[in-house]
Structures are given as structure tokens and as C-alpha cells.
Design an enzyme around this catalytic site. Structure first.
Site, PDB file in Angstrom:
ATOM      1  N   ASN A 221       1.064  -1.301   0.365  1.00 18.66           N
ATOM      2  CA  ASN A 221      -0.018  -0.304  -0.251  1.00 18.66           C
ATOM      3  C   ASN A 221       0.729   1.251  -0.144  1.00 18.66           C
ATOM      4  O   ASN A 221       1.714   1.316   0.910  1.00 18.66           O
ATOM      5  CB  ASN A 221      -0.657   0.020   1.588  1.00 18.66           C
ATOM      6  CG  ASN A 221      -1.546   0.839   1.009  1.00 18.66           C
ATOM      7  OD1 ASN A 221      -2.640   1.306   0.280  1.00 18.66           O
ATOM      8  ND2 ASN A 221      -1.465   1.859   2.552  1.00 18.66           N
ATOM      9  N   HIS A 257      -4.770   9.493  -2.064  1.00 24.13           N
ATOM     10  CA  HIS A 257      -4.379  11.025  -0.627  1.00 24.13           C
ATOM     11  C   HIS A 257      -4.535  12.332  -2.225  1.00 24.13           C
ATOM     12  O   HIS A 257      -3.378  12.789  -2.535  1.00 24.13           O
ATOM     13  CB  HIS A 257      -3.693  11.306   0.209  1.00 24.13           C
ATOM     14  CG  HIS A 257      -3.887  10.797   1.057  1.00 24.13           C
ATOM     15  ND1 HIS A 257      -5.166  10.950   1.534  1.00 24.13           N
ATOM     16  CD2 HIS A 257      -3.542   9.540   1.239  1.00 24.13           C
ATOM     17  CE1 HIS A 257      -4.972   9.804   2.473  1.00 24.13           C
ATOM     18  NE2 HIS A 257      -3.921   8.881   2.688  1.00 24.13           N
ATOM     19  N   GLU A 286      -7.167   5.130   1.143  1.00 25.09           N
ATOM     20  CA  GLU A 286      -7.332   5.566   1.742  1.00 25.09           C
ATOM     21  C   GLU A 286      -7.729   7.376   0.649  1.00 25.09           C
ATOM     22  O   GLU A 286      -7.446   8.698   1.454  1.00 25.09           O
ATOM     23  CB  GLU A 286      -5.990   6.262   2.313  1.00 25.09           C
ATOM     24  CG  GLU A 286      -5.253   5.318   3.172  1.00 25.09           C
ATOM     25  CD  GLU A 286      -4.073   5.501   3.749  1.00 25.09           C
ATOM     26  OE1 GLU A 286      -3.816   6.270   3.617  1.00 25.09           O
ATOM     27  OE2 GLU A 286      -3.589   3.984   4.172  1.00 25.09           O
TER      28      GLU A 286
HETATM   29  O1  9MR Z   1      -4.710   9.670   9.457  1.00 27.48           O
HETATM   30  C1  9MR Z   1      -3.656   9.304  10.060  1.00 27.48           C
HETATM   31  C2  9MR Z   1      -3.277  10.374  11.273  1.00 27.48           C
HETATM   32  O2  9MR Z   1      -4.448  10.952  11.840  1.00 27.48           O
HETATM   33  C3  9MR Z   1      -2.304  10.307  11.333  1.00 27.48           C
HETATM   34  O3  9MR Z   1      -2.187  11.181  12.000  1.00 27.48           O
HETATM   35  C4  9MR Z   1      -0.831  10.267  10.888  1.00 27.48           C
HETATM   36  C5  9MR Z   1       1.061   9.660  11.190  1.00 27.48           C
HETATM   37  O4  9MR Z   1       0.745   9.295  10.134  1.00 27.48           O
HETATM   38  O5  9MR Z   1      -1.733   8.586   9.633  1.00 27.48           O
HETATM   39  C6  9MR Z   1      -2.724   8.933   9.193  1.00 27.48           C
HETATM   40  O6  9MR Z   1      -2.657   8.057   8.575  1.00 27.48           O
HETATM   41  C7  9MR Z   1      -2.444   7.921   7.544  1.00 27.48           C
HETATM   42  C8  9MR Z   1      -2.000   6.675   7.081  1.00 27.48           C
HETATM   43  O7  9MR Z   1      -2.284   5.619   7.786  1.00 27.48           O
HETATM   44  C9  9MR Z   1      -0.926   5.792   5.637  1.00 27.48           C
HETATM   45  N1  9MR Z   1      -1.227   7.287   4.677  1.00 27.48           N
HETATM   46  C10 9MR Z   1      -0.992   8.670   4.567  1.00 27.48           C
HETATM   47  C11 9MR Z   1      -2.351   8.648   6.183  1.00 27.48           C
HETATM   48  C12 9MR Z   1      -1.867  10.478   5.872  1.00 27.48           C
HETATM   49  O8  9MR Z   1      -1.209  10.549   6.423  1.00 27.48           O
END
Ligand code: 9MR
Length: 383
Positions: A221, A257, A286
């Protein structure tokens, strides 16, 4: 009895804020009447009609811990929406190393278990996220003075314990997350596993996960791999090589994203298709679409339309690639989004306003799903 009354009241409140049939039928004299049962169908889950899993991240942990709102899962309207709108849940942070492993000896499964129980109660599948990553690792791990053998044992123990706990109940695991830079280089410095153990650890991670849960689909991923690029080319080459060695990889997923600052990744279908042609499942895991927005400002009509267009095209891409079996939104409503905390001056990235009313992007996803499932034009899908 008391509990039932509370739930009923909440359901009506939720339907009202969602702008669904309860609002219309509760307002006398507007000429609209919704037959019983139709209101329940006015969701993304129903529009999808089983042709694809439509998912959401479950908000909690990570950036949420620095905000002044209560835990999202403690909010009734949040739970109601999560329970009715989607068929798949992803742990936004609750299954990451730093969340599950406060110290070397302890596993804290409380919030991960809550997601699993919630999914079971609502007939939803779950995507597990994630087992091998460079970020959100506990300090005791990153700064511990472990030998290579100890690190291997730690990762294997983690996979055995976490994947084993939910054996048979997780549809897809993001086994390996974000191992390449945008230039297509392996993150050999900032990923502790790659740095200390070398790239061979990737095959081990997939093998250990397969052994711990033979039914889960196992994914690579990453972000910025929607289209064909140096980064997605690197995945293509690596996965081709690992598959030839018999490593149990089932899928490749792009996080999705997106930002209105950049063009839509037109070649997403072509990109996902080449992974499908390797015999893999694909997924969009995501999805969110951020836009330029000053703090406290409201998006313009034009921004909302463009955002809806991006959401629609991502949904259509997921629907048009054989074996792309899930499309996951990275949370809702906007207030819970990670975006403003990471991208200064950008926001409004999700499909719901903060009061849970629907943005044009919501309807774009719903329409595209309904089109694919044959439910387009059904009177239950109201606007
Ligand atoms: O949405 C997540 C956020 O709450 C956290 O603070 C952050 C820290 O790295 O991670 C975010 O989720 C991520 C996901 O685990 C992996 N892909 C990118 C996402 C957005 O940063």
C-alpha cells in the site's frame, strides 16, 4: 426499553442531519412521502449494492489525540453514520505499532478490538493497517538497541500476535506500507526494517502474515501511486520479482490522497490494470481530495464541483478495474480529517460537512456506485 428510545431518537436526529428521508417525511405538507424502508437505503453502502466494498477509516489516535473534540467513536452520530454508510472499515491508527505496543512486553488491543466488534455488529469487513512501516513506530522500537536477529523476532512476534488475533476476520491486510520514495528508491534509511534487515524482510513479512491468517488478502500500500510513475513502476518491478519467487502477495493498493492543486491522475485505470494483469487484487484505500482553504473559510461552488468530479472519477476507476474490490474513504466529516494538520492552507477533503450533511462529493460517489450496481434512479436515493 430506555436504551431503545435513546437509539430511536438518535436515529431520527442522524437522518435529519444527513438530509435523508426522515427530514422530508417529518416536514408536513412538502408533498414528499418516503415509504418505510427507503430511508435506510439512502447510503453509500446500499448504492454500492455489493459490487464493491465501500469503506471508511475509523477515526481515532494519530492527529486526533491533539484535537479538543472527544474520541470520535464516543459520538453517537459518528457511530450511526459509520454503521450505515459503509461496508468496510479501516483502522486509521488503531492497528499501528505505536498504538498497539506501548512497550516491548505489552499489546493493547482495546481500540482495535472495538473496531472489530463494531464491524461484526454491522456486517462490515475490515482492512488491517499496517504491519511494516517507517512511521508511527514506538520510540522503544526505533531507539532500542536491538540486534538484527532480535528485530526479526520482534516483527515476527508482532505479526503472529496481531494477525493471529484477528485470524479469519480481516479481509485485507496492508502488510507493507510506503516503502518507496516518490523517486522509486527503497526507504533504506528511514524504514527501520529495511535499514537493519535489508529488503529480504519484505518477503518474510508476507510469508509470516499468510501463515498467521491464510484467509486475509495481503497488500502493498502507498500514496502517490495512483498513476504510472517512477514510484508505481518500482512497485511493479518489485512485485513481479517477488511473485516469481512465490511470495504470497495478493494485492497492490493506492491510497488516493488527492489535491485540487494537481491534475487528476488520468492514468489510474491503466496503472491499476497492469497490477491486475499480474493476477493481483487492487484497491483504493485512503481516498480524500483536499483543496486550498483558509482556516474557517468555506469552499467555493467551483471547488466543491471539482472535488466531486475527482471523487467520482476515483470511484469510477475503482469500479472499472476487474479485481479492484474496495474503495475506502479516509474518514469523515471534515473536522476529523488529518489534512489541515499536515497541509497548511488546505482542507475540506472529505465527503461530509461537519454537521454530517452531504457535500457534492458524497453524491458523486453515491451516483457512481449506484450506476454500477444498477440502483441508479431508485427512489430511495434522494438528493
Ligand atoms: O490519518 C492518520 C493520522 O491520524 C495520523 O496522525 C497520521 C500519522 O502518520 O497517519 C494518518 O494516516 C496515514 C496512513 O496511516 C498512511 N497513509 C497516509 C495517511 C495520512 O497521513
Amino acid at each position: 426499553m430506555k436504551r431503545r428510545q435513546i437509539l430511536t431518537a438518535t436515529a431520527v436526529a442522524t437522518a435529519a442531519t444527513l438530509g435523508t428521508a426522515a427530514t422530508a417525511s417529518a416536514a408536513p405538507g412538502n408533498g414528499e412521502h418516503t415509504p418505510p424502508g427507503l430511508a435506510k437505503k439512502d447510503t453509500l453502502a446500499w448504492a454500492a449494492g455489493g459490487v464493491i466494498e465501500i469503506g471508511s477509516a475509523v477515526a481515532g489516535g494519530g492527529h486526533h489525540t491533539e484535537q479538543d473534540y472527544p474520541t470520535p467513536m464516543s459520538e453517537e452520530i459518528y457511530r450511526e453514520t459509520l454503521g450505515r454508510e459503509v461496508t468496510s472499515l479501516s483502522a486509521e491508527n488503531q492497528m499501528k505499532w505505536d498504538y498497539l505496543r506501548p512497550d516491548r512486553e505489552t499489546f493493547d488491543f482495546e481500540d482495535a478490538d472495538e473496531i472489530m466488534d463494531f464491524a461484526q455488529q454491522h456486517g462490515q469487513v475490515v482492512r488491517g493497517h499496517t504491519l511494516l512501516w517507517h512511521a508511527q513506530n514506538p520510540t522503544w522500537l526505533e531507539e532500542g538497541d536491538f540486534s538484527a536477529d532480535e528485530l526479526r523476532d520482534l516483527l515476527k512476534e508482532h505479526i503472529d500476535t496481531v494477525v493471529g488475533r484477528y485470524r479469519g476476520r480481516i479481509q485485507q491486510w496492508d502488510v507493507v506500507n510506503e516503502i518507496f520514495t516518490d523517486e522509486g528508491e527503497l526507504r533504506l534509511n528511514d524504514n527501520i526494517w529495511l535499514r537493519e534487515l535489508g529488503p529480504g524482510i519484505l518477503a518474510d513479512a508476507f510469508r509470516w502474515t499468510r501463515a498467521a491468517d491464510p484467509d486475509a488478502l495481503l497488500f502493498f500500500n502507498d500514496y502517490n501511486v495512483d498513476g504510472v510513475s517512477a514510484k508505481s513502476d518500482a512497485y511493479y518491478a518489485l512485485i513481479t520479482e517477488l511473485l516469481a519467487e512465490g511470495v504470497p502477495i495478493d494485492g497492490f493498493s493506492t491510497q488516493g490522497h488527492l489535491s485540487l492543486r494537481y491534475d487528476f491522475p488520468e492514468d489510474i485505470t491503466e496503472n491499476l490494470q497492469r497490477f491486475a494483469d499480474l493476477g493481483l487484487e487492487t484497491a483504493i484505500t485512503e481516498l480524500d481530495v483536499r483543496m486550498d482553504l483558509e482556516e474557517g473559510a468555506t469552499p467555493t461552488e467551483q471547488q466543491l464541483e471539482q472535488q466531486a468530479d475527482y471523487y467520482r472519477r476515483m470511484t469510477e476507476a475503482a469500479l472499472s478495474v476487474e479485481g479492484c474490490n474496495s474503495l475506502t474513504l479516509w474518514g469523515f466529516p471534515d473536522v476529523y480529517s488529518w489534512v489541515p494538520g499536515t497541509f497548511e492552507g488546505e482542507g475540506a477533503a472529505t465527503v461530509l460537512w461537519d454537521d454530517y450533511t452531504r457535500k457534492p462529493a458524497y453524491y458523486a460517489v453515491q451516483d457512481a456506485l449506484a450506476e454500477a450496481s444498477g440502483r441508479a434512479g431508485h427512489p430511495a436515493l434522494r438528493r
